[in-house]
Structures are given as structure tokens and as C-alpha cells.
Design a protein around this motif. Sequence first.
Motif, short mmCIF file in Angstrom:
data_model
loop_
_atom_site.label_atom_id
_atom_site.label_comp_id
_atom_site.label_asym_id
_atom_site.label_seq_id
_atom_site.Cartn_x
_atom_site.Cartn_y
_atom_site.Cartn_z
N LEU A 1 0.83 -1.20 0.00
CA LEU A 1 0.00 0.00 0.00
C LEU A 1 0.88 1.26 0.00
O LEU A 1 0.60 2.23 -0.71
N LEU A 2 1.96 1.24 0.77
CA LEU A 2 2.87 2.40 0.79
C LEU A 2 3.47 2.63 -0.60
O LEU A 2 3.56 3.76 -1.08
N ASP A 3 3.88 1.54 -1.25
CA ASP A 3 4.40 1.65 -2.62
C ASP A 3 3.38 2.30 -3.54
O ASP A 3 3.71 3.11 -4.40
N THR A 4 2.13 1.91 -3.36
CA THR A 4 1.07 2.43 -4.21
C THR A 4 0.87 3.92 -3.95
O THR A 4 0.70 4.71 -4.88
N LEU A 5 0.89 4.32 -2.66
CA LEU A 5 0.76 5.75 -2.35
C LEU A 5 1.91 6.53 -2.97
O LEU A 5 1.75 7.64 -3.45
N TYR B 1 10.04 8.77 1.07
CA TYR B 1 9.65 7.40 1.32
C TYR B 1 10.83 6.67 1.96
O TYR B 1 11.88 6.55 1.36
N LEU B 2 10.63 6.21 3.16
CA LEU B 2 11.66 5.41 3.82
C LEU B 2 11.22 3.96 3.80
O LEU B 2 10.28 3.59 4.48
N SER B 3 11.89 3.16 2.97
CA SER B 3 11.46 1.78 2.84
C SER B 3 12.14 0.91 3.89
O SER B 3 13.05 1.34 4.59
N LEU C 1 4.60 14.86 2.07
CA LEU C 1 4.03 13.60 2.57
C LEU C 1 5.16 12.63 2.87
O LEU C 1 6.01 12.39 2.02
N LEU C 2 5.15 12.11 4.08
CA LEU C 2 6.21 11.20 4.48
C LEU C 2 5.63 9.79 4.59
O LEU C 2 4.63 9.58 5.28
N LEU C 3 6.24 8.84 3.87
CA LEU C 3 5.79 7.45 3.94
C LEU C 3 6.89 6.64 4.62
O LEU C 3 8.04 6.68 4.20
N LEU C 4 6.54 5.95 5.69
CA LEU C 4 7.55 5.23 6.47
C LEU C 4 7.15 3.78 6.62
O LEU C 4 6.03 3.48 7.03
N ASP C 5 8.08 2.89 6.28
CA ASP C 5 7.79 1.46 6.38
C ASP C 5 8.59 0.86 7.52
O ASP C 5 9.80 0.71 7.41
N GLU C 6 7.96 0.56 8.62
CA GLU C 6 8.60 -0.04 9.79
C GLU C 6 9.88 0.70 10.18
O GLU C 6 10.94 0.07 10.32
N PRO C 7 9.82 2.00 10.39
CA PRO C 7 11.06 2.73 10.65
C PRO C 7 11.67 2.37 11.99
O PRO C 7 12.86 2.57 12.19
N THR C 8 10.88 1.86 12.91
CA THR C 8 11.42 1.60 14.25
C THR C 8 11.75 0.13 14.47
O THR C 8 12.14 -0.26 15.56
N ALA C 9 11.63 -0.68 13.40
CA ALA C 9 11.84 -2.13 13.59
C ALA C 9 13.24 -2.44 14.08
O ALA C 9 13.44 -3.39 14.83
N ASN C 10 14.23 -1.64 13.67
CA ASN C 10 15.60 -1.93 14.07
C ASN C 10 16.08 -1.02 15.21
O ASN C 10 17.27 -0.93 15.46
N VAL D 1 2.32 8.85 6.76
CA VAL D 1 1.73 7.52 6.85
C VAL D 1 2.84 6.56 7.25
O VAL D 1 3.89 6.53 6.62
N MET D 2 2.61 5.84 8.32
CA MET D 2 3.67 4.96 8.82
C MET D 2 3.13 3.57 9.09
O MET D 2 2.10 3.40 9.75
N ALA D 3 3.84 2.58 8.55
CA ALA D 3 3.48 1.19 8.83
C ALA D 3 4.28 0.73 10.02
O ALA D 3 5.49 0.98 10.08
N SER D 4 3.63 0.10 10.99
CA SER D 4 4.38 -0.35 12.17
C SER D 4 3.68 -1.51 12.84
O SER D 4 2.47 -1.67 12.76
#
Lengths: 544, 570
Positions: free
Chosen positions: B395-399, B431-433, B509-518, B542-545
Motif C-alpha cells: 500500500l505504501l508503494d502504491t501511495l 519514502y523510507l522503505s 508527505l512522508l511514507l515510512l515502512d517499519e522505521p522503528t523495527a531496528n 503515513v507509517m506502517a508499524s
Amino acid sequence: MKSLSQHYFRQLAAEQKLALLGIFLAVLTAFSGVALLAVSGWFISAAAMAGLNAVAAHQFNYFTPAAMVRGLSISRTLGRYGERLASHEATFRIISRLRGDLFRLIGRRQWQEIQLDRHESTSRLLQDVQHIESIYLSAVLPAVVNVATVLGYLLTLALVLPAVVPWAIPLLVLVVLVMPLLYSRAVLQAQDGSHQLRSEQWRRSSALLSNMRTLTLHGRLQAAGEQLVEQAGDADRQEVRAVSRQHTLLLLAEAGLVALVVVIFWQGFVAYQAGELAGANLFMLLLLTLGSGEVLLTAGPVVAAWQLGMKALQRLDQLAASDHVAVDGREFVGDREDLAVVLEQLHYRYPGQPAAVFDGFSHRFETQAGRTRWHWIYGPSGCGKSTLIALLAGQLQASAGAIRLSLDSPEGIGLMPQRIDILRASLRDNVCLNHPHSDDDILAALALVQLDEWAMQLPQGLDTWLGDGEWQASGGECKRLGLARLVLQQPRIILLDEPGAGMDVDLAQQVFANLADHWQHQLVIANSHDRDLILPGQQVLELG
Amino acid sequence: MMKSPDQTPEFATAAALLKYFGRKARFYNAFSTLLGLLQVAMTIALAWQVATLLDRAVYQPSSVLPSLQDWLQLAAILLLRALAVWGQGLLGNRASLRIRAALRQFALQRCFGLNIRLFPHFNAAEVSNLLTTEIDKQRGYFADFIPQQRLAGLMPLVILLASAFVSWLVPVILLLTAPLVPLFMVLVGSKAADVSRANLQQLNRLGDLLADRLKNLQALQLAGAVEQEGDRLFEQSEDYRKSTMQVLKLAFLSGTVLEFFSAISVAIVALYLGLFFLDKYDVGSYAAGYGLFDGIFLLMLAPEFYQPLRRMGALYHDRSDAVSVAEHLLQLDSWHRQLAVDSQPHEVAALTSLQLRGVQSGELDKPVHGPVDLELHPGQKVLLNGPSGSGKTTLLDTLAGLRPVLAGALCINGQPASVYRQADWFQQIGYLSQKPELLFATIRENLTLGRTFSDEALWAALSNARVDVLVAALPGQLDYLISDSGGYLSGGQAQRIALARVFLHRPALLLLDEPTANLDQDTAAEFMQQLAVFAADGGMLVMASHRPGERELFDLEISLTKAAAAEALL
């Protein structure tokens, strides 16, 4: 394998039947081509002279030359076809084998080293390997053909008109010996330069494409592409410079041959006037010289082709040979039921960085009474969790101190790295990684990491292709595929680098509970920055 | 999509494309043809000169030796012929340089015009191959084949006319064998293109396999699977060899056929003349019969009749290669044209809203998550959650505009996203993947990506991403070279450098994919504060977490569910 060039010649020896057949047919073709012209020339001149006299014309045996002409035209044609096929087949077989062997050699190098130049490695294995073909196809083969042609030509001269041999030798030396040396001096650098530019260009374009997303999102793709095209143009220009020099040197060689034709013809006339040479032989000699000359023009690139091929081999040699010999400082003290990993006074500092990560660090990971002990290494980002795993896995070497593992050999260790590589291959191949396992075992392993349902709903189940351009597994799915690989691999000591990252906590807890159950007799060392993953009864080493 | 600055017409076939680009070197080709004619004229002159000298020697034995002038003439003829060949080579090279540059520009413009939309139709290695290796290899076609093609028609004709001066039967013999040649070439040629295409495919497959296995070598090393993979590579290389041999077999076959006709014509002409001289028959000559001059002249010309065709035959696989590359280019061009027609680029003004109405995105054509509805305005933060594999990254890729919307509507400022120029949209977003891409370049270059920023701005961004202390400790600081795989930076550190890059470019617009996983909990908390500052300044996020603890920091939350009725879409 001592060096790649030796390996190459050993491979060539293994293909000697085809290689020698190629050489034999090439010589046959060259001889037939030259002889066809010479015999035809002799035949019509002799016939014309015989035709002046009715009796001579009647007695003239035309069957033998006619049969020769027919035979030669067939052997020239078939010889050429067979030679091309045999020589190319031999060369390409060797190249295929070298590719596989080189990959194995690279695979034996340390992973960190290879990562630095993987685009280069790809371009070398794809492109540079192909340049080896010039050793046999453009150097050995034409060299033999040229030597044979020169000898055959001189022998015929000696039989028909010995007086011209001293004239012919210096001119032949010029074309067959001096030219190739001059040629290699003039062309080699430009040609090798263009090969290297092409290889560099390939490396760059593949690096560009692996950063496609970043460059696209920041609008930098076009500029990067333009730079690439500019470099390709540079390589084109280098290549054309080399080819233009080739043409110029070919012109010089032609001039040498023109001198040869004029001298032979002139001396032939002198001998004919003196009655030492039959008229028919005069035309034959001329056609022989013209025909041989065409063959001898192929001598020019021989030396350069040899050197180019050898240079390619040298570059491949560098690729296969590791810069530093991998010394494994870990001690393997022998397998026993209670596994242990002991660290004593460990010291490690990353090259070029001021502070040491570990300075006199000691710890003991062990199982008791053969039951699994799951050890978590816990601590904040950058505290050295991953470094410790890399040291245990032998990916990094401690500068001082000892690591002792209760195993017979490194084979008993299984590592799951932080970044899970997904090959462009089927799900099955991605989990098995070239080891045979039954579908039931694979599904059981996938079930442990809770991927069995996911696998079944993929378009082709276990045969679904994963990886770049295929089905993309999510971050958490990749991690679990990495764990499934270890389940099938069944190592004794298991090292997990951030196994829970990218999985939600509930799922991670379930998966690790399954694995803790499954790995009854193994020692597991895993790191995490998340305390929630730690199950009751598991050991914790806190860093930082 | 921008209107193409070049005026290339639309090509119906690959051959038309090659012809169009071939015309860029018209001047060189015309001159090359002239040199070819000079070459054939010198061949005829050589036969004439040799025949004259020998004829004189045999029929007038009392005559003196040929004069110095005769020898000089002979040498001059041979040298002129060599010079013509040399000149042709130089011209061909020049032509190939110019044409290849034009072809690359054409390909580049199409590729980057299509941008990310090129994929997955083309994979990355294919594009890379097309731009470099495949076009590199076109030298042979443009430098040698095209000039030779025209001459292959002209030169035999001149030889035929020259031999017709002394005999009528010999030209007839040559002419009778000639039509078989083009007939055969067409038969071989139609198959050659297929084989050549298959060969190119095999090469691409080999390249893909190599690149992929070297990239993922670690997995193979860890599993002790390198040796077997070497075997697989050998097998793929063997497949490539077999398909290459298919190409060569056909190429050599057409060469052999020409060789055969050439040899046969020499043999027939020699036998015919020999027997004629021996008075076995007397057909074919004009009234006076043949002298030795005629015999020698005809015999020397006979192999030359086939020479240009033989050369062209030897170069024929260059043509098949060129056609398959042209087909690739043609395909690129047609996609490019489709895009150019149905998109009316609008500029994205300041971003005021982002709306999702029943948006579904997915892998290939299969949606992975259920419909998503969302309305987002400046200053708002959205948390995207859902179980592993529920399509958060998709979904982030799509945005971001990197993947198509499979169902529903994605609107930017109230307008469908598709009306905007993609490059403009990219400028609006950061976009931070999950696996941040760091370039093989210095930290500075990794941050600026070609734009200009002051050092203060760079350090501020690094500090926002909590990585300034680390960079300050590196040798060379901002000029520290990051190797391809991130070098000695840990996963979390690499990610924070990528984050600094995102902060630096100040997206709307900031898109973040699991930025805090590490990240550990303290660092993660600091990081979340930075995001709050970003949103307070009017940024959208928008942030996925996975982390449940972060929930209360967000204004909105989307829980992704797996696509329930995936089939309904298909």
C-alpha cells in the motif's frame, strides 16, 4: 587450482579432440582454398598453351586437374563449415565450465569482500569470460594456419622456382612475424581499454538499477542514465579507435603482400624468359601468392588476441583469489552433548573506526543435559549485538581473545543474517537451497514458522517463484523463510541476527515458541532490541 | 509525460527502425559505396593487368620483360584496392559511433520516460543490458553489414558486365548459380531471426541468474549450497552455449553455401576454359574464340563475383542481432507512445489532501489487502497496521506511485492521481522503505542525491535522524564512503541515514515502512518525537508499524485485512 590460466589450458586439453579437429580442418580449408586457385590457374594456362598445338592438345591429360579442382572446391567448403563448428563448440564448452568454476571460487571467498564488488563480479562472469574465446579462436587457431600456410607456400616455391625463396622469406617474416607484434603494440591497449570500460559500464548500470527506487523517487534517474550513456559512448570510441588501428595495420600488411606479389611475378618473368619456368607455372605462382596472401592477412591480430585473452584470464584470476586469506580464529573443541560457546577476553574494533565495540569481553552460552537453551542478546541499536553474532559466525575476526565452540567443524553452525536473501527461484528452492527435502518436510518447516497457509495460497504453491520481479515476500515473511531454511538445515548451534524484526509481536512470540519446542537439542543464540520476544525460562545477555 | 523532444516517427517494424537510424549515417554510407566501387574497379584492373602481362609473355616469347611502368601499375592497383578497403573500414566505424549514440539516446529517453512503470514488463537486468551490451554490439551491423549490403548487389553486377566483354557463357554460368544464393539466404534468414532472439533471451537469463545469485550469495554460502549452484550456473551457461551454437550453425551454413557456390564457379569456369582451349568444344566465346588473356581474365574474376556476398554472409548474424535489439526498442517505444497519449500532465500544487476510496493494491494483478478508505490533511499522522503479509508495504508503494492502484480511487487534492506528472509527485513525497537503498557513494552524496545543501542543513538532518554522533565519529565524516551493501554500518544505522535523507528533502508527505523495527525503545521514542515535530509543521505522514505501543501518537489508524474476495476483481 593454481591459477586460472593453467586451469584454462587444462580445460583446453580436455577438449583436445574438438580443438585439434578444428585446427586440422582450418589448415585443410586454407590449403584447399589456395590450391583450388593455383591448380585452376595452372590448368587453364597449360591447356591454353597445349591448345596452340593440336597434338599436345590431344595428349593433354585433363582428367587429373579436373578431379583435383572438384575435390578441392568440396574440401574447402566442408572444411570451413566443420572447422567453424568444431572450434566454436570447443571454446564455448570451456567457457561454460569456467563460469561454473569461477562462481564456486567466488563462493569460497568471504561474503563481506564479495559484497563490495558484486556488480563487478557479475559483469566479469558474464562478459569478461567471453573474451577468453580469443585465445583459441583468434590466436592459436590462426597461428597454426598461418605457419602451415607459410611452410606450404615456401615449399611450393622451392620446388617450382627456388631462386625466389630468398626474396620471399623477408617479406613473409614481415607479414607473419613483425606485423602481429606491431599490431599488438598499437591495438592491445585501446582494445583492452574498451573491454574494461564496457565492464565498468555494466557494473555501473547494474548498480544504478539496484538503486532504482531511490533514484526514481528523488528524480535522479534521468541524470544517472545520461551519465551511463555518455560512458557507453566513451567505450564505443575506444573500441572504434582499436578497430581503426586494426584497419590501418591491415593496410600495412597488404603493402607487404603487394611487394611479395610484384617480386614473385617479376622474378617469375625473369625465370620464364630464361626458360627455367614453364609458362603455366608462372600464372599458378601468381595465384598461389594472391591466395596465400589472403590467408596470411589473418596473422596480424594473433598476438593481440592472445594477450587480450590472457588479460581477461588475469582479471578473472583476481576475482577468484581472495585479497586476504580467511583465517578462522574460532576454536572448535569437539562435539559433545552439552553444547557451549565460550568467549574469553574478546576484543573487536571495526577498521577505520575510533572506538572498539568489544574490549576484553567474556561470556558463556551453553545448554544443560542436552536440552535447548535459548539465549537472547538484548540491547539498544548500535551496541554490538549484530557484531557479536558476526564474530560467532566467523564473518568477523576478533583482534584478540578466544571464541571456543563445542563442535567438530564450522559446518555445525547455522546463521540467519539480518537481511534475508531471497533468490529468484521457486519457494521450494528458496527454502531447500540445493539440498533435497521432501514436500512434507518443507511444509512441516513452513508450519513451524507459520508460513504453511501462506504457501498454500500462493498462485503455484511451493512452485511459486519469489525474488526480484517475481512474487515479493514481505519483510516478516522473509524473516520466517530464513528460519524455515534453518529448520531444514538442522545445525547444532543456531545464530539468529534480529530474527523478530518486521514481525508483529504476537506472531513472533508464536513462531519462537514453536521453534524453541522444535530445537530440543540445539543451542540457540539470538539478538533482539525487543524484550517482548523473550519467553519465560530463556537466558538474556544484556549489552550496552 | 513530457512531449518527446526528438521527432522520431512511429515505426511499424524493427527493420523500419533500423533503417531510420541507419539513415543518420547516409553520407558515410554513400562514400563507402563509392569506395566499394573503386575496390571492384581495381579488382577488374588487376585481372586485366595480370592477363595482359601473361598473354604477352606466352604469345610473344621474343618480347622484352614487362617494363618498370608495368610493375608500378600492378603495385598501384593492389595498393589502391587495399586503400579502398581501409577507407571503408574507417567510414563504417564513424557511422557506427554516430548511430549507436542515437540509439542509446532513443532507448534512454524511452526507459526513463517510462520510469518505474517500465517494471515489471522489463526487469532491471534487461534494461541494463539493452542500454549497454546490446547496443554496444551493434557496431558490426552499422559499420560493416549496412555498407556491405548495398555493395553485395552492385559489385557482382560490375564483375558480370566486365566478364561479359570477353565471353557470354561465363556470365551466364555465374548468373545461373546466383539466384540460388538470395533464395537460400532468405530461408536461412527467416529462421536466423528466431534463433537470434532465443539466444538473446538465453543471455538475459544467464545474466539474471548470475546477478541474482551473486547478490544473494550469502544465503547460498550459509546453506553450503555454493557448489551445487555452480553446477546450475554451468547448466544455464550450457543452455546459452547451445543457443549460441544454433545461431552460429545457421550463420556458418549460409557462409558455407556462398563458399560452395564461389568454389564451384571457379571450378566450372576453370574446367570450361581448359576444355575450350583443348578444343573439346567451342561455345560461349564471341567470334574470335579465347586467347590466354581472356582465360586468365575470366578465371580471376570468377571468385570475385561471390566475394561481396560471402562477406555479407559472414556478417549476417550481425543483422539478426540488430533486428532482435530493434524489437526490444520498438516495444519500449510503443509503451512510451501509449503513455504519452493518455496522460495530460498536471503540476502538483501545494499538497492539501490525499484521499483513498476503496483502494486495493497488490502483487502482480492480485490484490493483497481489502479496500482502504482514508482522507488525510496536512498535520495528520496515520498509522498503518495489520498482520505480517497483509500488504502494508504494497500500500505504501502504491501511495508513492511505484505500483498501480488495482481497484478504487486515489485522489491528490481532489483530483485522480493519474492526472499528475509522476516526477512532480515524487518531489512531494519522502519514502523510507524497509530495506533502505544506500548508494555506493559518500554520506554527503547519499544525502543530497545531486541537489545542493549547506553542511549545516546536512548535519541538522543527521541530528534529526539521531545519527549525527555516529557520522561525526566516522573517518572523513560527511565524505565517508558507504560501500555497496552499507559497509560497516549496522542495519539500524543505515536506516537512519536514509531517514536523514528523507528529512533533508522536506517532503509534504512522508511514507515510512517499519522505521522503528531496528531501533531500541529509547531511540524509537525519540524518533517518534521527531515525527510529531514534522507533522506539527504541516507535514502529512503515513507509517506502517507493528509496535502497539505507538498507537496513541497517531491521529488515524488503518488496519489492513487480507483481500477477502480477491477473485471478484479478476
